[in-house]
Scaffold this motif. Structure first.
Motif, PDB file in Angstrom:
ATOM      1  N   VAL A 167      52.223  33.772  23.752  1.00  0.00           N
ATOM      2  CA  VAL A 167      52.636  33.241  22.447  1.00  0.00           C
ATOM      3  C   VAL A 167      54.119  33.506  22.203  1.00  0.00           C
ATOM      4  O   VAL A 167      54.849  32.623  21.752  1.00  0.00           O
ATOM      5  N   ILE A 168      54.566  34.708  22.509  1.00  0.00           N
ATOM      6  CA  ILE A 168      55.940  35.114  22.172  1.00  0.00           C
ATOM      7  C   ILE A 168      56.976  34.191  22.801  1.00  0.00           C
ATOM      8  O   ILE A 168      57.858  33.663  22.098  1.00  0.00           O
ATOM      9  N   VAL A 219      56.887  30.362  21.501  1.00  0.00           N
ATOM     10  CA  VAL A 219      57.305  30.280  20.092  1.00  0.00           C
ATOM     11  C   VAL A 219      58.786  30.594  19.963  1.00  0.00           C
ATOM     12  O   VAL A 219      59.498  29.962  19.174  1.00  0.00           O
ATOM     13  N   TYR A 220      59.285  31.529  20.741  1.00  0.00           N
ATOM     14  CA  TYR A 220      60.712  31.856  20.755  1.00  0.00           C
ATOM     15  C   TYR A 220      61.523  30.619  21.148  1.00  0.00           C
ATOM     16  O   TYR A 220      62.495  30.251  20.469  1.00  0.00           O
ATOM     17  N   LEU A 221      61.113  29.955  22.213  1.00  0.00           N
ATOM     18  CA  LEU A 221      61.834  28.765  22.685  1.00  0.00           C
ATOM     19  C   LEU A 221      61.744  27.607  21.699  1.00  0.00           C
ATOM     20  O   LEU A 221      62.730  26.895  21.467  1.00  0.00           O
ATOM     21  N   VAL A 222      60.594  27.407  21.088  1.00  0.00           N
ATOM     22  CA  VAL A 222      60.432  26.349  20.075  1.00  0.00           C
ATOM     23  C   VAL A 222      61.326  26.645  18.876  1.00  0.00           C
ATOM     24  O   VAL A 222      61.996  25.746  18.340  1.00  0.00           O
ATOM     25  N   THR A 223      61.350  27.888  18.459  1.00  0.00           N
ATOM     26  CA  THR A 223      62.189  28.277  17.316  1.00  0.00           C
ATOM     27  C   THR A 223      63.662  28.032  17.616  1.00  0.00           C
ATOM     28  O   THR A 223      64.403  27.516  16.769  1.00  0.00           O
ATOM     29  N   ILE A 224      64.092  28.376  18.800  1.00  0.00           N
ATOM     30  CA  ILE A 224      65.486  28.124  19.190  1.00  0.00           C
ATOM     31  C   ILE A 224      65.768  26.629  19.189  1.00  0.00           C
ATOM     32  O   ILE A 224      66.790  26.177  18.659  1.00  0.00           O
ATOM     33  N   ASP A 225      64.859  25.841  19.751  1.00  0.00           N
ATOM     34  CA  ASP A 225      65.042  24.394  19.823  1.00  0.00           C
ATOM     35  C   ASP A 225      65.191  23.776  18.431  1.00  0.00           C
ATOM     36  O   ASP A 225      66.110  22.985  18.187  1.00  0.00           O
ATOM     37  N   TYR A 226      64.311  24.135  17.521  1.00  0.00           N
ATOM     38  CA  TYR A 226      64.391  23.568  16.167  1.00  0.00           C
ATOM     39  C   TYR A 226      65.605  24.098  15.401  1.00  0.00           C
ATOM     40  O   TYR A 226      66.190  23.380  14.594  1.00  0.00           O
ATOM     41  N   THR A 227      66.008  25.335  15.665  1.00  0.00           N
ATOM     42  CA  THR A 227      67.210  25.870  15.029  1.00  0.00           C
ATOM     43  C   THR A 227      68.448  25.119  15.513  1.00  0.00           C
ATOM     44  O   THR A 227      69.316  24.746  14.711  1.00  0.00           O
ATOM     45  N   LEU A 228      68.516  24.870  16.818  1.00  0.00           N
ATOM     46  CA  LEU A 228      69.649  24.109  17.357  1.00  0.00           C
ATOM     47  C   LEU A 228      69.670  22.696  16.779  1.00  0.00           C
ATOM     48  O   LEU A 228      70.742  22.159  16.476  1.00  0.00           O
ATOM     49  N   PHE A 288      60.862  38.278  17.777  1.00  0.00           N
ATOM     50  CA  PHE A 288      60.532  38.102  19.189  1.00  0.00           C
ATOM     51  C   PHE A 288      60.828  39.373  19.991  1.00  0.00           C
ATOM     52  O   PHE A 288      60.029  39.790  20.826  1.00  0.00           O
ATOM     53  N   MET A 289      61.962  39.973  19.718  1.00  0.00           N
ATOM     54  CA  MET A 289      62.344  41.187  20.433  1.00  0.00           C
ATOM     55  C   MET A 289      61.404  42.341  20.081  1.00  0.00           C
ATOM     56  O   MET A 289      60.963  43.079  20.960  1.00  0.00           O
ATOM     57  N   VAL A 290      61.083  42.481  18.802  1.00  0.00           N
ATOM     58  CA  VAL A 290      60.193  43.561  18.375  1.00  0.00           C
ATOM     59  C   VAL A 290      58.794  43.347  18.949  1.00  0.00           C
ATOM     60  O   VAL A 290      58.175  44.287  19.459  1.00  0.00           O
ATOM     61  N   SER A 291      58.290  42.123  18.883  1.00  0.00           N
ATOM     62  CA  SER A 291      56.961  41.833  19.437  1.00  0.00           C
ATOM     63  C   SER A 291      56.911  42.151  20.928  1.00  0.00           C
ATOM     64  O   SER A 291      55.960  42.773  21.415  1.00  0.00           O
ATOM     65  N   ALA A 292      57.921  41.727  21.655  1.00  0.00           N
ATOM     66  CA  ALA A 292      57.964  41.982  23.093  1.00  0.00           C
ATOM     67  C   ALA A 292      58.030  43.483  23.377  1.00  0.00           C
ATOM     68  O   ALA A 292      57.322  43.992  24.259  1.00  0.00           O
ATOM     69  N   PHE A 293      58.855  44.179  22.638  1.00  0.00           N
ATOM     70  CA  PHE A 293      58.998  45.625  22.834  1.00  0.00           C
ATOM     71  C   PHE A 293      57.674  46.344  22.576  1.00  0.00           C
ATOM     72  O   PHE A 293      57.236  47.177  23.385  1.00  0.00           O
ATOM     73  N   ALA A 310      61.622  41.144  30.405  1.00  0.00           N
ATOM     74  CA  ALA A 310      62.920  40.708  30.942  1.00  0.00           C
ATOM     75  C   ALA A 310      63.171  39.239  30.603  1.00  0.00           C
ATOM     76  O   ALA A 310      64.303  38.860  30.294  1.00  0.00           O
ATOM     77  N   ALA A 311      62.116  38.415  30.642  1.00  0.00           N
ATOM     78  CA  ALA A 311      62.262  36.998  30.281  1.00  0.00           C
ATOM     79  C   ALA A 311      62.684  36.854  28.818  1.00  0.00           C
ATOM     80  O   ALA A 311      63.564  36.047  28.493  1.00  0.00           O
ATOM     81  N   VAL A 312      62.089  37.650  27.942  1.00  0.00           N
ATOM     82  CA  VAL A 312      62.480  37.622  26.521  1.00  0.00           C
ATOM     83  C   VAL A 312      63.927  38.087  26.379  1.00  0.00           C
ATOM     84  O   VAL A 312      64.700  37.513  25.602  1.00  0.00           O
ATOM     85  N   ALA A 313      64.316  39.108  27.137  1.00  0.00           N
ATOM     86  CA  ALA A 313      65.703  39.599  27.087  1.00  0.00           C
ATOM     87  C   ALA A 313      66.688  38.535  27.565  1.00  0.00           C
ATOM     88  O   ALA A 313      67.770  38.377  26.989  1.00  0.00           O
ATOM     89  N   VAL A 314      66.318  37.771  28.585  1.00  0.00           N
ATOM     90  CA  VAL A 314      67.188  36.696  29.084  1.00  0.00           C
ATOM     91  C   VAL A 314      67.371  35.625  28.004  1.00  0.00           C
ATOM     92  O   VAL A 314      68.489  35.145  27.773  1.00  0.00           O
ATOM     93  N   ILE A 315      66.291  35.255  27.341  1.00  0.00           N
ATOM     94  CA  ILE A 315      66.385  34.272  26.251  1.00  0.00           C
ATOM     95  C   ILE A 315      67.308  34.815  25.162  1.00  0.00           C
ATOM     96  O   ILE A 315      68.180  34.106  24.656  1.00  0.00           O
TER      97      ILE A 315
END
Length: 191
Positions: free
Chosen positions: A55-56, A59-68, A114-119, A154-159
């Protein structure tokens, strides 16, 4: 109503819809991660703490896409439509950038969910491993799970690293739209 006014209002509506999608996506993130983590705690199985990444990351990528997309539309409005009655984007830009950021921007916290959830998921995963027993039974499956426990955060950190200054993209869009506007003006002058 002029065509320009209609376009402005239509694009503002699209920005608001994008914002709503972002908010709904974050709500899905919170609910899904909480439900999966509750299940994982109940089952006492370390691997289940990695499932929220399903999920993380999307949803992170979708959020970035809609924000852009919101930035692209907002900067289009700023460059092409805000000379007359409508001044929201110009005023917002001034408020956030030209007045030395006196108003706290939401971008500072954009990545936090996203960062907190991943952590949290990663820490719970590693805490749930029973180390002496696990290392004695180090199977291929365990090794793959352990690697996933490192690769997923690490994937979340790269994003995050790629989009950590997401608000700076707004300035790039403004410059791009101004270039488009100049080219159109030049072309119109030639005709």
């Amino acid at each position: 109503m002029r065509d320009e006014s209609k376009e402005y209002l239509m694009l503002r509506d699209e920005i608001l819809k994008d914002y709503e999608i972002i908010q709904n996506s974050r709500n899905v993130l919170y609910a899904a991660v909480a439900a999966i983590l509750a299940f994982a705690v109940d089952q006492k199985e370390a691997l289940l703490f990695l499932i929220p990444y399903i999920v993380i990351i999307p949803v992170y990528l979708v959020t970035i896409d809609y924000t852009l997309n919101m930035y692209k539309l907002g900067t289009y409005l700023k460059v092409f439509h805000e000379q007359g009655d409508f001044r929201w984007e110009n005023r917002l830009y001034l408020l956030n950038y030209d007045i030395k950021k006196r108003v706290t921007r939401g971008e500072r916290f954009f990545h936090a969910p996203f960062m907190v959830s991943a952590f949290v998921c990663s820490m719970l995963f590693f805490a749930a491993l029973t180390y002496p027993e696990t290392f004695r039974k180090a199977s291929v499956g365990f090794i793959l799970c352990f690697i996933a426990g490192i690769v997923l955060p690490a994937a979340v950190a790269v994003i995050f690293l790629k989009y950590k200054n997401i608000e700076k993209i707004q300035k790039k869009y403004i410059l791009s739209w101004e270039e488009v506007k100049e080219k159109e003006a030049k072309k119109a002058a030639e005709n």
